[in-house]
Design a protein around this motif. Sequence first.
Motif, PDB file in Angstrom:
ATOM      1  N   MET A   1       0.840  -1.192   0.000  1.00  0.00           N
ATOM      2  CA  MET A   1       0.000   0.000   0.000  1.00  0.00           C
ATOM      3  C   MET A   1       0.876   1.244   0.000  1.00  0.00           C
ATOM      4  SD  MET A   1      -2.851   1.132   2.805  1.00  0.00           S
ATOM      5  CE  MET A   1      -1.620   1.129   4.104  1.00  0.00           C
ATOM      6  N   LYS A   2       0.562   2.187  -0.880  1.00  0.00           N
ATOM      7  CA  LYS A   2       1.364   3.394  -1.018  1.00  0.00           C
ATOM      8  C   LYS A   2       0.708   4.555  -0.282  1.00  0.00           C
ATOM      9  CE  LYS A   2       4.017   5.960  -4.443  1.00  0.00           C
ATOM     10  NZ  LYS A   2       4.408   6.052  -5.863  1.00  0.00           N
ATOM     11  N   ILE A   3       1.492   5.191   0.593  1.00  0.00           N
ATOM     12  CA  ILE A   3       1.031   6.323   1.398  1.00  0.00           C
ATOM     13  C   ILE A   3       1.847   7.547   1.005  1.00  0.00           C
ATOM     14  CG2 ILE A   3       0.752   7.245   3.731  1.00  0.00           C
ATOM     15  CD1 ILE A   3       0.736   4.326   4.734  1.00  0.00           C
ATOM     16  N   ILE A   4       1.140   8.647   0.711  1.00  0.00           N
ATOM     17  CA  ILE A   4       1.813   9.899   0.359  1.00  0.00           C
ATOM     18  C   ILE A   4       1.461  10.961   1.399  1.00  0.00           C
ATOM     19  CG2 ILE A   4       2.030  11.748  -1.349  1.00  0.00           C
ATOM     20  CD1 ILE A   4       3.152   9.129  -2.323  1.00  0.00           C
ATOM     21  N   LEU A   5       2.483  11.575   1.984  1.00  0.00           N
ATOM     22  CA  LEU A   5       2.301  12.731   2.850  1.00  0.00           C
ATOM     23  C   LEU A   5       2.706  13.962   2.051  1.00  0.00           C
ATOM     24  CD1 LEU A   5       1.859  14.118   5.615  1.00  0.00           C
ATOM     25  CD2 LEU A   5       4.258  13.649   6.112  1.00  0.00           C
ATOM     26  N   LEU A   6       1.732  14.837   1.786  1.00  0.00           N
ATOM     27  CA  LEU A   6       1.962  15.933   0.841  1.00  0.00           C
ATOM     28  C   LEU A   6       2.686  17.129   1.431  1.00  0.00           C
ATOM     29  CD1 LEU A   6      -1.415  15.920  -1.120  1.00  0.00           C
ATOM     30  CD2 LEU A   6       0.848  15.382  -2.032  1.00  0.00           C
ATOM     31  N   ASP A   7       2.512  17.395   2.718  1.00  0.00           N
ATOM     32  CA  ASP A   7       3.084  18.627   3.272  1.00  0.00           C
ATOM     33  C   ASP A   7       3.346  18.477   4.767  1.00  0.00           C
ATOM     34  OD1 ASP A   7       0.417  18.484   3.874  1.00  0.00           O
ATOM     35  OD2 ASP A   7      -0.113  20.446   3.075  1.00  0.00           O
TER      36      ASP A   7
ATOM     37  N   ASP B   1       7.895   7.146  12.302  1.00  0.00           N
ATOM     38  CA  ASP B   1       8.163   5.716  12.130  1.00  0.00           C
ATOM     39  C   ASP B   1       6.886   4.881  12.119  1.00  0.00           C
ATOM     40  OD1 ASP B   1      10.815   6.186  11.914  1.00  0.00           O
ATOM     41  OD2 ASP B   1      11.366   5.473  13.919  1.00  0.00           O
ATOM     42  N   LEU B   2       5.913   5.243  12.934  1.00  0.00           N
ATOM     43  CA  LEU B   2       4.678   4.449  13.002  1.00  0.00           C
ATOM     44  C   LEU B   2       3.920   4.480  11.689  1.00  0.00           C
ATOM     45  CD1 LEU B   2       3.392   5.281  16.598  1.00  0.00           C
ATOM     46  CD2 LEU B   2       4.355   3.122  15.785  1.00  0.00           C
ATOM     47  N   LEU B   3       3.975   5.602  10.995  1.00  0.00           N
ATOM     48  CA  LEU B   3       3.312   5.665   9.684  1.00  0.00           C
ATOM     49  C   LEU B   3       4.044   4.784   8.678  1.00  0.00           C
ATOM     50  CD1 LEU B   3       0.930   6.989   8.213  1.00  0.00           C
ATOM     51  CD2 LEU B   3       2.486   8.800   7.501  1.00  0.00           C
ATOM     52  N   ASN B   4       5.355   4.774   8.766  1.00  0.00           N
ATOM     53  CA  ASN B   4       6.151   3.917   7.877  1.00  0.00           C
ATOM     54  C   ASN B   4       5.789   2.449   8.027  1.00  0.00           C
ATOM     55  OD1 ASN B   4       8.032   5.398   6.200  1.00  0.00           O
ATOM     56  ND2 ASN B   4       8.945   6.150   8.099  1.00  0.00           N
ATOM     57  N   GLN B   5       5.331   2.076   9.210  1.00  0.00           N
ATOM     58  CA  GLN B   5       4.983   0.673   9.451  1.00  0.00           C
ATOM     59  C   GLN B   5       3.663   0.267   8.792  1.00  0.00           C
ATOM     60  OE1 GLN B   5       5.068  -0.005  13.708  1.00  0.00           O
ATOM     61  NE2 GLN B   5       7.081   0.974  13.924  1.00  0.00           N
TER      62      GLN B   5
ATOM     63  N   GLU C   1       2.393  16.674  18.597  1.00  0.00           N
ATOM     64  CA  GLU C   1       2.539  15.244  18.893  1.00  0.00           C
ATOM     65  C   GLU C   1       1.164  14.567  18.932  1.00  0.00           C
ATOM     66  OE1 GLU C   1       6.632  15.069  21.580  1.00  0.00           O
ATOM     67  OE2 GLU C   1       4.724  15.474  22.568  1.00  0.00           O
ATOM     68  N   ARG C   2       0.202  15.252  19.520  1.00  0.00           N
ATOM     69  CA  ARG C   2      -1.161  14.718  19.560  1.00  0.00           C
ATOM     70  C   ARG C   2      -1.737  14.616  18.149  1.00  0.00           C
ATOM     71  NH1 ARG C   2      -3.255  18.578  22.377  1.00  0.00           N
ATOM     72  NH2 ARG C   2      -2.364  17.738  24.293  1.00  0.00           N
ATOM     73  N   LEU C   3      -1.484  15.618  17.338  1.00  0.00           N
ATOM     74  CA  LEU C   3      -1.940  15.611  15.944  1.00  0.00           C
ATOM     75  C   LEU C   3      -1.389  14.407  15.191  1.00  0.00           C
ATOM     76  CD1 LEU C   3      -3.121  16.916  13.356  1.00  0.00           C
ATOM     77  CD2 LEU C   3      -1.070  18.321  13.238  1.00  0.00           C
ATOM     78  N   LEU C   4      -0.101  14.148  15.359  1.00  0.00           N
ATOM     79  CA  LEU C   4       0.514  13.005  14.687  1.00  0.00           C
ATOM     80  C   LEU C   4      -0.085  11.694  15.172  1.00  0.00           C
ATOM     81  CD1 LEU C   4       2.603  11.718  12.852  1.00  0.00           C
ATOM     82  CD2 LEU C   4       4.298  11.991  14.678  1.00  0.00           C
ATOM     83  N   ASP C   5      -0.258  11.562  16.480  1.00  0.00           N
ATOM     84  CA  ASP C   5      -0.820  10.328  17.040  1.00  0.00           C
ATOM     85  C   ASP C   5      -2.221  10.060  16.489  1.00  0.00           C
ATOM     86  OD1 ASP C   5       1.460   9.960  18.551  1.00  0.00           O
ATOM     87  OD2 ASP C   5       0.592  10.750  20.405  1.00  0.00           O
ATOM     88  N   ILE C   6      -3.049  11.107  16.415  1.00  0.00           N
ATOM     89  CA  ILE C   6      -4.425  10.913  15.944  1.00  0.00           C
ATOM     90  C   ILE C   6      -4.441  10.647  14.442  1.00  0.00           C
ATOM     91  CG2 ILE C   6      -6.727  11.939  15.775  1.00  0.00           C
ATOM     92  CD1 ILE C   6      -6.045  13.563  18.288  1.00  0.00           C
ATOM     93  N   THR C   7      -3.548  11.314  13.686  1.00  0.00           N
ATOM     94  CA  THR C   7      -3.447  11.054  12.247  1.00  0.00           C
ATOM     95  C   THR C   7      -3.173   9.578  11.984  1.00  0.00           C
ATOM     96  OG1 THR C   7      -2.634  13.289  11.776  1.00  0.00           O
ATOM     97  CG2 THR C   7      -2.121  11.580  10.160  1.00  0.00           C
ATOM     98  N   ILE C   8      -2.233   9.027  12.726  1.00  0.00           N
ATOM     99  CA  ILE C   8      -1.882   7.614  12.547  1.00  0.00           C
ATOM    100  C   ILE C   8      -3.009   6.710  13.026  1.00  0.00           C
ATOM    101  CG2 ILE C   8      -0.298   5.811  13.334  1.00  0.00           C
ATOM    102  CD1 ILE C   8       1.904   8.000  13.336  1.00  0.00           C
TER     103      ILE C   8
END
Length: 319
Positions: free
Chosen positions: A1-7, A18-22, A296-303
């Motif tokens: 599965m390909k994931i793109i983070l645009l900005d 790292d968690l998103l990379n997983q 940090e909270r934003l990243l955690d919820i995004t994942i």
Amino acid sequence: MKIILLDGYELNKDLNWDLLNQLGECTFYSRTPVADKNEILKRITDAEIVITHKTPLDDDIISKAPKLNYIGIMGTGYDVVDIDSAHKNNVTVTNIPTYASDAVAQFTFSLLLEVTGQVGLHNQLVHHNKWSKVPDFTFWDKPLFELKGKTLGLIGYGHIAQKVAKLGHAFSMNVIFYNHRPRNTTEQWIKQVSLDELLQQSDVISLHVIQTPETINLINKDTLKKMKTGAILLNTARGKLVNESDLANALNNEKIYAYATDVVQKEPINNDNPLLKAKNCYITPHIAWAPLETRERLLDITINNLKKYLAKDPVNVVS
């Protein structure tokens, strides 16, 4: 599965992805040119998952991305994504509703306290030796105001506004709010009023609505005329809620005492923005959301949003 983070620039510089990379094959872009639809489409054409913060995804892009199944918005507002197009193309969209509520409420009052207490100005004057040269034990170069007894009017009454209301109450302010539909509250110290009543009664008005076609230019020459002469206006919501030319005129004509904002219509701000030369205008560069703990909270919820989607149990879906 390909994931793109645009900005991911604002988060990439000091947070760990790292968690998103997983979760899949990730490609990270610090920035994507927001006006270049061809480049945006080029970057997401083969992606099933797209994460965006401020890069716009409209129908021209969504309808031409054949593999796209999911868009994760790294924020509360979802005006950067054409939601109708996403639904039409069977793309799930999620946002992050409350990650920054405490930080933005705190920043809203930071703006108000700066206008009323002038801490920054007087700190600079002391360091520039003005205090050492006066004959008295004290001096001040701009008016200072107590908040006690003043009326704080909140336009919108979501999570952030409710926290701002409690801060206002703690400062012994009278707190009123307008919401486009009735909101029940058990607190005896706050009252829901019409928009006209709020504009007419408030000493301080704070904006807490999302950007929609109905709220763009909500603050304009007509609504400004209804405000108290000498009122203070705060904006930690969206820049497009305010007609900046009309507001600059109101500031320069001293109808409005001060405008303190963390957002403007075009970001980054244009050099010819009329607010830059307006009287008593305080502008910060969209940083209310930016404390480390908040990001940090934003990243955690995004994942977590993505994990829940992949588990076929999506949360925070924008409908």
